[in-house]
Design a protein around this motif. Structure first.
Motif, PDB file in Angstrom:
ATOM      1  N   TYR A 159       5.887 -11.822  39.420  1.00  0.00           N
ATOM      2  CA  TYR A 159       6.871 -12.492  40.273  1.00  0.00           C
ATOM      3  C   TYR A 159       8.263 -12.292  39.685  1.00  0.00           C
ATOM      4  CZ  TYR A 159       9.083 -16.112  43.075  1.00  0.00           C
ATOM      5  OH  TYR A 159       9.909 -16.794  43.938  1.00  0.00           O
ATOM      6  N   LEU A 184       0.687 -18.589  43.525  1.00  0.00           N
ATOM      7  CA  LEU A 184       1.680 -18.369  42.470  1.00  0.00           C
ATOM      8  C   LEU A 184       1.109 -19.011  41.206  1.00  0.00           C
ATOM      9  CD1 LEU A 184       4.515 -17.171  42.041  1.00  0.00           C
ATOM     10  CD2 LEU A 184       5.470 -19.368  42.718  1.00  0.00           C
ATOM     11  N   HIS A 192       9.993 -20.709  37.286  1.00  0.00           N
ATOM     12  CA  HIS A 192      10.794 -19.924  38.224  1.00  0.00           C
ATOM     13  C   HIS A 192      12.033 -19.434  37.459  1.00  0.00           C
ATOM     14  CE1 HIS A 192       8.603 -22.210  41.408  1.00  0.00           C
ATOM     15  NE2 HIS A 192       8.888 -21.176  42.169  1.00  0.00           N
ATOM     16  N   GLU A 196      15.220 -22.317  43.726  1.00  0.00           N
ATOM     17  CA  GLU A 196      15.325 -21.675  45.054  1.00  0.00           C
ATOM     18  C   GLU A 196      15.812 -22.673  46.106  1.00  0.00           C
ATOM     19  OE1 GLU A 196      11.351 -20.715  46.267  1.00  0.00           O
ATOM     20  OE2 GLU A 196      10.982 -19.486  44.519  1.00  0.00           O
ATOM     21  N   HIS A 198      15.842 -22.274  50.353  1.00  0.00           N
ATOM     22  CA  HIS A 198      15.609 -21.329  51.448  1.00  0.00           C
ATOM     23  C   HIS A 198      15.139 -22.037  52.712  1.00  0.00           C
ATOM     24  CE1 HIS A 198      11.359 -21.654  50.448  1.00  0.00           C
ATOM     25  NE2 HIS A 198      11.553 -21.149  49.246  1.00  0.00           N
ATOM     26  N   HIS A 202       7.148 -24.936  52.813  1.00  0.00           N
ATOM     27  CA  HIS A 202       5.895 -24.674  52.095  1.00  0.00           C
ATOM     28  C   HIS A 202       4.998 -25.903  52.141  1.00  0.00           C
ATOM     29  CE1 HIS A 202       7.671 -21.242  50.094  1.00  0.00           C
ATOM     30  NE2 HIS A 202       8.409 -21.937  49.266  1.00  0.00           N
ATOM     31  N   TYR A 213       7.751 -30.216  38.429  1.00  0.00           N
ATOM     32  CA  TYR A 213       8.273 -29.610  39.659  1.00  0.00           C
ATOM     33  C   TYR A 213       9.620 -30.228  39.989  1.00  0.00           C
ATOM     34  CZ  TYR A 213       7.043 -26.191  43.106  1.00  0.00           C
ATOM     35  OH  TYR A 213       6.976 -25.014  43.810  1.00  0.00           O
ATOM     36  N   MET A 230       7.264 -28.952  50.985  1.00  0.00           N
ATOM     37  CA  MET A 230       8.683 -28.637  50.798  1.00  0.00           C
ATOM     38  C   MET A 230       9.243 -28.259  52.151  1.00  0.00           C
ATOM     39  SD  MET A 230       8.231 -26.405  47.306  1.00  0.00           S
ATOM     40  CE  MET A 230       6.478 -26.460  46.932  1.00  0.00           C
ATOM     41  N   GLN A 236      13.982 -26.087  44.972  1.00  0.00           N
ATOM     42  CA  GLN A 236      12.634 -26.126  44.410  1.00  0.00           C
ATOM     43  C   GLN A 236      12.467 -25.162  43.250  1.00  0.00           C
ATOM     44  OE1 GLN A 236      10.148 -23.587  47.461  1.00  0.00           O
ATOM     45  NE2 GLN A 236      11.648 -24.858  48.542  1.00  0.00           N
ATOM     46  N   TYR A 249      -0.822 -22.474  42.229  1.00  0.00           N
ATOM     47  CA  TYR A 249      -0.963 -23.132  43.529  1.00  0.00           C
ATOM     48  C   TYR A 249      -1.051 -22.137  44.679  1.00  0.00           C
ATOM     49  CZ  TYR A 249       4.256 -23.159  43.094  1.00  0.00           C
ATOM     50  OH  TYR A 249       5.568 -22.848  42.889  1.00  0.00           O
ATOM     51  N   TYR A 251      -0.064 -21.583  48.542  1.00  0.00           N
ATOM     52  CA  TYR A 251       0.971 -22.143  49.423  1.00  0.00           C
ATOM     53  C   TYR A 251       1.233 -21.255  50.625  1.00  0.00           C
ATOM     54  CZ  TYR A 251       4.454 -18.957  47.329  1.00  0.00           C
ATOM     55  OH  TYR A 251       5.148 -17.853  46.907  1.00  0.00           O
ATOM     56  N   LYS A 253       4.020 -19.949  53.643  1.00  0.00           N
ATOM     57  CA  LYS A 253       5.458 -19.687  53.789  1.00  0.00           C
ATOM     58  C   LYS A 253       5.668 -18.982  55.119  1.00  0.00           C
ATOM     59  CE  LYS A 253       9.345 -17.732  51.236  1.00  0.00           C
ATOM     60  NZ  LYS A 253       9.797 -17.099  49.984  1.00  0.00           N
TER      61      LYS A 253
HETATM   62  O1  UGY Z   1       7.788 -17.849  47.742  1.00  0.00           O
HETATM   63  C1  UGY Z   1       8.420 -18.835  47.449  1.00  0.00           C
HETATM   64  O2  UGY Z   1       9.364 -19.231  48.121  1.00  0.00           O
HETATM   65  C2  UGY Z   1       8.010 -19.617  46.202  1.00  0.00           C
HETATM   66  N1  UGY Z   1       8.515 -18.960  45.042  1.00  0.00           N
HETATM   67  N2  UGY Z   1       8.410 -20.999  46.263  1.00  0.00           N
HETATM   68  C3  UGY Z   1       7.939 -21.913  45.373  1.00  0.00           C
HETATM   69  O3  UGY Z   1       7.142 -21.573  44.483  1.00  0.00           O
HETATM   70  N3  UGY Z   1       8.357 -23.162  45.502  1.00  0.00           N
END
Ligand code: UGY
Ligand code: MN
Length: 260
Positions: A159, A184, A192, A196, A198, A202, A213, A230, A236, A249, A251, A253
């Motif tokens: 990632y 992830l 991370h 982020e 966006h 999620h 978190y 989210m 995040q 996790y 998730y 998207k």
């Molecule tokens: O793909 C994603 O947006 C991811 N990286 N988001 C997240 O883990 N909260």
């Protein structure tokens, strides 16, 4: 910071605030607070509803413990609704009404809008599944199709170039799909690369490990079995803690669509 109006036509002095409109929406549902719900169609199943439109999500997530003989008799989904199931532990039979698939731990099936998903526990012991549905956003000239796979057969990517953070894409990146499911995984200590923000939403179910978190700049401890919603634009990020398992996790998207 801002400039104070002193009625001279010139601006002088600094004020404290700049306008912010806060509509961030997120939820952490710890595993020890989850409850069982009755959902018509599911027999011998303990169903927990996670995110739903009542929370502001455009999808519905569930975790289900399927007991011996557990099944969905009517078929899950509806006209215009796409579905996805992931086996967290056990054995599951999934049918689209024509063809059936036997899944084991890590197995998953995506069915396009309008195809009902029939689920059946395929063993005497309990089978634990994660289930999802969402109204499909059609795109002229393109469509999604059935996908059957197992995350254990897929090769993850690093990632954003980080060796200790791995990403699995479970569904094709094909533009006919209006969302994807990913896994992830952060080794203890990994995080991370940045916080982020966006447009995508999620629903994230923690498969293993422990971590911290950050949701809208609040840090909170999370661990295996917890669920996080989210909403769009929620800042995040996470890092994994502990010495054992990775923080991992599953998730969803949304993707490939121009917001209306
Ligand atoms: O793909 C994603 O947006 C991811 N990286 N988001 C997240 O883990 N909260
Ligand atoms: Mn994200």
């Amino acid at each position: 910071m801002g400039y104070k109006n002193n009625n001279t036509g010139y601006r002088d002095g600094l004020l404290e605030s700049r306008a912010v409109i806060k509509r961030h929406n997120y939820a952490l549902l710890p595993h020890d607070g989850l409850v069982k719900n009755v959902v018509p169609g599911f027999e011998n199943c303990e169903v927990t509803i996670l995110a739903s439109p009542k929370l502001g999500a455009s999808f519905v997530d569930y975790i289900i413990s399927m007991k011996a003989g557990g099944k969905n008799v009517q078929g899950f989904g509806a006209e215009g609704v796409e579905t996805f199931v992931y086996v967290m532990a056990g054995k599951l039979k999934v049918s689209d009404g024509t063809e059936s698939h036997e899944l084991e731990t890590g197995g998953y099936v995506y069915l396009p809008a309008g195809v009902l998903m029939h689920l059946e526990n395929n063993q005497e012991a309990d089978t634990e599944i994660f289930l999802y549905k969402k109204r499909y956003e059609p795109l002229e000239g393109h469509k999604a199709h059935k996908v059957v796979g197992n995350s254990n057969d897929l090769v993850p990517s690093e990632y954003e170039g980080m060796k200790d953070v791995l990403l699995w894409d479970l569904l094709p990146t094909d533009i006919g799909f209006d969302m994807n499911f990913h896994i992830l995984s952060f080794e203890p200590g990994a995080s991370h690369g940045y916080i982020e923000t966006h447009v995508q939403e999620h629903g994230a179910y923690i498969l293993s490990g422990q971590g911290m978190y950050n949701l809208d700049n609040d840090w909170m401890p999370v661990e295996k079995g917890d669920y996080i919603f989210m909403g769009a634009y929620v800042p995040q990020a996470a890092y994994a803690v502990g010495r054992g398992e990775p923080l991992r996790y599953l998730y969803s998207k949304d993707c490939n669509r121009d917001p209306k």
